[in-house]
Write a protein that holds these residues in place. Structure first.
Motif, mmCIF file in Angstrom:
data_model
loop_
_atom_site.group_PDB
_atom_site.id
_atom_site.type_symbol
_atom_site.label_atom_id
_atom_site.label_comp_id
_atom_site.label_asym_id
_atom_site.label_seq_id
_atom_site.Cartn_x
_atom_site.Cartn_y
_atom_site.Cartn_z
ATOM 1 N N PHE A 123 15.304 -41.508 -30.963
ATOM 2 C CA PHE A 123 15.003 -41.026 -32.306
ATOM 3 C C PHE A 123 13.668 -41.646 -32.728
ATOM 4 C CE2 PHE A 123 19.425 -40.511 -31.715
ATOM 5 C CZ PHE A 123 19.891 -39.553 -32.609
ATOM 6 N N ARG A 124 12.699 -40.797 -33.069
ATOM 7 C CA ARG A 124 11.386 -41.254 -33.509
ATOM 8 C C ARG A 124 11.080 -40.654 -34.881
ATOM 9 N NH1 ARG A 124 7.379 -42.824 -29.488
ATOM 10 N NH2 ARG A 124 8.225 -42.852 -27.357
ATOM 11 N N PRO A 125 10.380 -41.391 -35.751
ATOM 12 C CA PRO A 125 9.974 -40.810 -37.036
ATOM 13 C C PRO A 125 8.835 -39.815 -36.834
ATOM 14 C CG PRO A 125 9.069 -43.010 -36.795
ATOM 15 C CD PRO A 125 9.980 -42.800 -35.621
ATOM 16 N N VAL A 126 8.834 -38.763 -37.636
ATOM 17 C CA VAL A 126 7.791 -37.739 -37.556
ATOM 18 C C VAL A 126 6.597 -38.184 -38.393
ATOM 19 C CG1 VAL A 126 7.197 -35.349 -38.095
ATOM 20 C CG2 VAL A 126 9.450 -35.893 -37.149
ATOM 21 N N LEU A 127 5.404 -38.115 -37.798
ATOM 22 C CA LEU A 127 4.163 -38.398 -38.525
ATOM 23 C C LEU A 127 3.474 -37.108 -38.937
ATOM 24 C CD1 LEU A 127 2.730 -41.285 -36.296
ATOM 25 C CD2 LEU A 127 4.168 -41.474 -38.338
ATOM 26 N N VAL A 128 3.337 -36.183 -37.994
ATOM 27 C CA VAL A 128 2.642 -34.922 -38.255
ATOM 28 C C VAL A 128 3.338 -33.814 -37.480
ATOM 29 C CG1 VAL A 128 0.480 -33.639 -37.971
ATOM 30 C CG2 VAL A 128 0.418 -36.037 -38.649
ATOM 31 N N GLY A 253 6.120 -41.466 -34.387
ATOM 32 C CA GLY A 253 6.007 -42.909 -34.352
ATOM 33 C C GLY A 253 6.802 -43.494 -33.195
ATOM 34 N N PRO A 254 6.886 -44.817 -33.101
ATOM 35 C CA PRO A 254 7.618 -45.455 -32.005
ATOM 36 C C PRO A 254 9.125 -45.216 -32.110
ATOM 37 C CG PRO A 254 6.957 -47.080 -33.624
ATOM 38 C CD PRO A 254 6.295 -45.795 -34.031
ATOM 39 N N VAL A 255 9.819 -45.506 -31.030
ATOM 40 C CA VAL A 255 11.266 -45.305 -30.974
ATOM 41 C C VAL A 255 11.962 -46.271 -31.931
ATOM 42 C CG1 VAL A 255 13.306 -45.494 -29.508
ATOM 43 C CG2 VAL A 255 11.207 -44.463 -28.609
ATOM 44 N N GLU A 256 12.872 -45.726 -32.739
ATOM 45 C CA GLU A 256 13.675 -46.561 -33.632
ATOM 46 C C GLU A 256 15.115 -46.695 -33.153
ATOM 47 O OE1 GLU A 256 12.786 -46.928 -37.883
ATOM 48 O OE2 GLU A 256 12.163 -44.824 -37.755
ATOM 49 N N ILE A 257 15.667 -45.610 -32.608
ATOM 50 C CA ILE A 257 17.063 -45.617 -32.160
ATOM 51 C C ILE A 257 17.110 -44.996 -30.774
ATOM 52 C CG2 ILE A 257 19.410 -44.806 -32.638
ATOM 53 C CD1 ILE A 257 18.666 -44.608 -35.568
ATOM 54 N N THR A 258 17.841 -45.617 -29.870
ATOM 55 C CA THR A 258 18.022 -45.084 -28.520
ATOM 56 C C THR A 258 19.371 -44.385 -28.406
ATOM 57 O OG1 THR A 258 18.878 -47.227 -27.796
ATOM 58 C CG2 THR A 258 16.529 -46.800 -27.456
ATOM 59 N N GLY A 259 19.491 -43.552 -27.375
ATOM 60 C CA GLY A 259 20.683 -42.728 -27.232
ATOM 61 C C GLY A 259 21.959 -43.502 -27.012
ATOM 62 N N ASP A 260 21.862 -44.724 -26.475
ATOM 63 C CA ASP A 260 23.083 -45.478 -26.224
ATOM 64 C C ASP A 260 23.729 -45.992 -27.500
ATOM 65 O OD1 ASP A 260 20.953 -47.164 -26.680
ATOM 66 O OD2 ASP A 260 21.718 -48.753 -25.378
ATOM 67 N N LEU A 261 23.041 -45.846 -28.642
ATOM 68 C CA LEU A 261 23.624 -46.248 -29.920
ATOM 69 C C LEU A 261 24.420 -45.119 -30.571
ATOM 70 C CD1 LEU A 261 20.643 -48.284 -31.452
ATOM 71 C CD2 LEU A 261 22.525 -49.084 -30.017
ATOM 72 N N VAL A 283 26.140 -30.123 -37.205
ATOM 73 C CA VAL A 283 26.411 -31.075 -36.128
ATOM 74 C C VAL A 283 26.673 -32.428 -36.767
ATOM 75 C CG1 VAL A 283 25.489 -32.247 -34.102
ATOM 76 C CG2 VAL A 283 24.992 -29.829 -34.471
ATOM 77 N N ASN A 284 27.830 -32.993 -36.494
ATOM 78 C CA ASN A 284 28.207 -34.295 -37.039
ATOM 79 C C ASN A 284 27.917 -35.380 -36.018
ATOM 80 O OD1 ASN A 284 29.414 -33.359 -39.590
ATOM 81 N ND2 ASN A 284 30.916 -32.381 -38.256
ATOM 82 N N LEU A 285 27.234 -36.419 -36.477
ATOM 83 C CA LEU A 285 26.731 -37.468 -35.597
ATOM 84 C C LEU A 285 27.274 -38.818 -36.049
ATOM 85 C CD1 LEU A 285 24.697 -38.137 -33.294
ATOM 86 C CD2 LEU A 285 22.936 -38.315 -35.051
ATOM 87 N N GLU A 286 27.774 -39.602 -35.100
ATOM 88 C CA GLU A 286 28.300 -40.936 -35.397
ATOM 89 C C GLU A 286 27.571 -41.969 -34.540
ATOM 90 O OE1 GLU A 286 30.548 -41.881 -37.586
ATOM 91 O OE2 GLU A 286 31.185 -39.895 -38.293
ATOM 92 N N PHE A 287 27.197 -43.106 -35.175
ATOM 93 C CA PHE A 287 26.549 -44.206 -34.466
ATOM 94 C C PHE A 287 27.523 -45.373 -34.323
ATOM 95 C CE2 PHE A 287 23.023 -41.869 -36.331
ATOM 96 C CZ PHE A 287 22.102 -41.828 -35.293
ATOM 97 N N ASN A 288 27.241 -46.239 -33.344
ATOM 98 C CA ASN A 288 28.026 -47.466 -33.242
ATOM 99 C C ASN A 288 27.541 -48.460 -34.295
ATOM 100 O OD1 ASN A 288 25.636 -48.564 -32.257
ATOM 101 N ND2 ASN A 288 26.324 -48.597 -30.125
ATOM 102 N N SER A 289 28.060 -49.674 -34.266
ATOM 103 C CA SER A 289 27.759 -50.631 -35.335
ATOM 104 C C SER A 289 26.268 -50.954 -35.413
ATOM 105 C CB SER A 289 28.567 -51.912 -35.125
ATOM 106 O OG SER A 289 28.300 -52.472 -33.846
ATOM 107 N N GLU A 290 25.638 -51.195 -34.267
ATOM 108 C CA GLU A 290 24.208 -51.499 -34.276
ATOM 109 C C GLU A 290 23.402 -50.283 -34.716
ATOM 110 O OE1 GLU A 290 20.650 -53.027 -31.250
ATOM 111 O OE2 GLU A 290 22.715 -52.787 -30.533
ATOM 112 N N GLY A 291 23.772 -49.107 -34.211
ATOM 113 C CA GLY A 291 23.076 -47.897 -34.608
ATOM 114 C C GLY A 291 23.246 -47.588 -36.081
#
Length: 613
Positions: A123-128, A253-261, A283-291
């Motif tokens: 997951f990366r933030p969008v700049l442009v 921008g740089p990576v903030e969240i990786t898929g394993d979260l 689409v419903n999305l769930e993250f683990n505690s760190e995510g």
């Protein structure tokens, strides 16, 4: 007080079974004419052949690939292939360094791509966001930025950015952002290349080099829409890429969240806060505690930014598969991605989020068509073995039960037809493929099905030995036999279910057909065999116990039976049948004693005829 019993109507279950068979046949015929159905089951890799892809895993960290990482990669690839609807795929490790994926038949390009994808989900933030065509800064007209319709939030209903007035909407603004001339917004350093970015959404990530890459990138070129390890990018730097469908290009921008979260993802219809179900796909999305912690901080920051920087890009294998905007802070790790999703698009995104975090990237070593490892010859031998088994069971039934054996044969034929139709429908609807272990499961089912008939018939014979007439013997025998049949099939079904979930590969094919035929066995016994026996019990040939009916009371060693009011009913032997010799009136004999008595009676009868002559 007199009691009455409800008379069974055997025609109704027979009609129900006939309607079931007709429905399956009609569905297949209609599917063949108006859809992609076939009148025969699809075959698995071992019987039909298919496509074999050999992948060499490469660790993204540059370290050596461990056996545990390969095992995890195989598990996720298997989940992906199963989720795509391809059954009976073979996925194995080769020499501890390669992964071999065998797909039966002719897999689609989407399935092959799903196998080859390195699937580094981030997951990366969008700049442009910009139009997909290359941009010449010296051109007079500025291309407007395409919009993204997706939104994310606890109950997001707003659409994405809708024009150039809401944020960095033109390629000219890209250049301004890179040189620090833009208004920057919250959290921007606004000082160009020399500034240290304050956060992942800071426009300082958009350096002059990155701006040049964005301007020159052509997302209308199919070559730029092929993901791979080379397109994943540096996770700690800005990144330029295309949307997976080529409709836009992004500076991220740089990576903030990786898929394993990501803990889980699913698609479905939106449910409002009042509990009402809408027609909108989400689409419903769930993250683990760190995510959850990281995502809460990310959504809090993005919510305060202008479009399109209030969006985050979901990047799979270096391509943006979705870029929803944030409509609210999400502190609990449960996000809802909404937009103009079709059912297929929502399902695809959920599947990519679920299985998108492979620990490795892959290099395709080879991709080739392979012939069947067993082929038509082995399939024919397997079917021949099943036919021989069916014939032997039929001969045994005729020898043991005489005319009653035809009920066994008819039941097996109907069970075989129902199993064939069910597997063919599953091949069409669910993509199921019949493998050689599956054929073995069908052959084993012949014995399981015949066992149910034997239990039922033996119960009827026991009741006849007690002196009951055939109609009463069928009713009493069924009430006792069905409990045994249900218990036996329940054990078989439980074993098949456990084996299916614990095993992999071809063994699952065996377990599936074993469980399926066990259920079909119950259907046949309840809807065919028992109703047919009720009808036969009303026929004179069986009701009077003809010697070739298999239900002759005298041959079964029936004994007298007290029927009330001081009356005793003696069994009436069929015409021409030898008279059994009893040890005494009403005495019970074992099977061996009855047979010995019958032989003795036959011998005495022959001697008497010799003396008369």
């Amino acid at each position: 007080m007199a009691t009455t019993t409800r008379r069974e109507r055997p025609v109704r279950p027979l009609v129900t079974l006939a309607l079931l068979v007709i429905g399956l046949v009609a569905a297949l015929v209609a599917g063949e004419r108006w859809s992609d159905a076939s009148l025969t089951p699809q075959l698995a890799l071992d019987l039909e052949g298919g496509t074999e892809v050999i992948l060499r895993p490469v660790a993204t960290t540059g370290e050596d690939v461990t056996d545990a990482a390969i095992a995890q990669a195989i598990d996720i690839i298997r989940q992906r292939v199963d989720a795509s609807g391809v059954a009976e795929a073979e996925i194995t490790s080769q020499g501890g360094s390669n992964i071999v994926v065998g797909l039966p038949g002719t897999p689609s390009e989407e399935t092959l791509r799903l196998v080859k994808e390195s699937a580094q989900l981030v997951f990366r933030p969008v700049l442009v966001v910009a139009n997909p065509e290359p941009y010449d800064p010296t051109a007079v007209a500025d291309p407007t930025v395409p919009t993204d319709d997706a939104a994310v939030g606890d109950g997001a209903t707003d659409e994405g950015a809708t024009g150039t007035e809401d944020g960095a909407g033109t390629a000219d603004q890209v250049s301004k952002a890179a040189t620090g001339e833009g208004d920057g917004g919250s959290g921007d350093s606004g000082s160009g290349d020399s500034a240290t970015p304050a956060n992942p959404s800071d426009l300082s990530w958009l350096t002059a080099d990155l701006t040049t890459q964005l301007n020159e990138l052509d997302c209308t070129d199919p070559a730029n829409l092929v993901g791979g390890a080379s397109r994943v990018g540096d996770p700690n730097a800005g990144f330029v890429t295309c949307a997976v469908d080529g409709t836009a290009k992004y500076a991220l921008g740089p990576v903030e969240i990786t898929g394993d979260l990501v803990s889980s993802a699913s698609s479905g219809l939106r449910v409002t806060a009042q509990g009402a179900i809408t027609n909108e796909r989400v689409v419903n999305l769930e993250f683990n505690s760190e995510g959850t912690r990281i995502f809460a901080d990310t959504t809090e920051r993005l919510l305060s930014l202008e479009a399109p920087r209030n969006q985050f890009a979901i990047v799979l294998d270096g391509l943006v598969i979705s870029a929803p905007q944030v409509n609210s802070v999400i502190p609990d790790g449960g996000a809802e991605i909404s937009g103009n999703f079709t059912t297929a698009a929502a399902n695809t995104l959920a599947r990519q989020l679920n299985f998108g975090s492979l620990p490795l990237t892959f290099e395709v070593q080879s991709e080739e068509q392979i012939s069947a490892t067993l082929g038509d010859e082995q399939l024919q031998r397997g079917l021949l073995a099943g036919l021989i088994g069916l014939i032997l069971v039929g001969l045994y039934s005729l020898g043991q039960y005489r005319a009653l054996g035809f009920v066994t044969i008819a039941s097996l034929v109907v069970a075989g037809a129902l199993a064939f139709l069910t597997i063919t429908v599953l091949s069409w609807v669910q993509g199921y493929r019949l493998s050689l272990p599956g054929v073995a499961g069908l052959i084993v089912a012949i014995g399981i099905t015949a066992d149910s008939f034997i239990v039922y018939f033996e119960r009827i014979k026991d009741e006849l030995r007690e002196g009951r007439p055939l109609a009463a013997a069928v009713d009493a025998g069924w009430s006792r036999a069905k409990r045994t049949i249900l218990a036996s099939d329940a054990v078989s079904l439980l074993a098949a279910v456990v084996l299916y979930f614990l095993a992999v590969g071809g063994v699952r094919g065996f377990a599936f057909t074993l469980g399926l035929t066990t259920v079909i066995d119950l259907i046949i016994v309840f809807l065919f065999t028992h109703p047919v026996m009720l009808l036969l019990s009303r026929r004179r040939f069986f009701a009077e116990g003809h010697r070739f009916s298999g239900l002759d009371p005298s041959l079964l060693g029936a004994r007298s039976r007290y029927v009330g009011r001081g009356k005793v009913r003696e069994p009436e032997p069929a015409a021409g049948a030898p008279q059994p010799v009893a040890a005494g009136v009403g005495d019970w004999m074992t099977i061996a004693e009855r047979k010995a008595a019958q032989r003795a009676a036959a011998g005495e009868h022959a001697q008497a005829e010799g003396k008369d002559a």
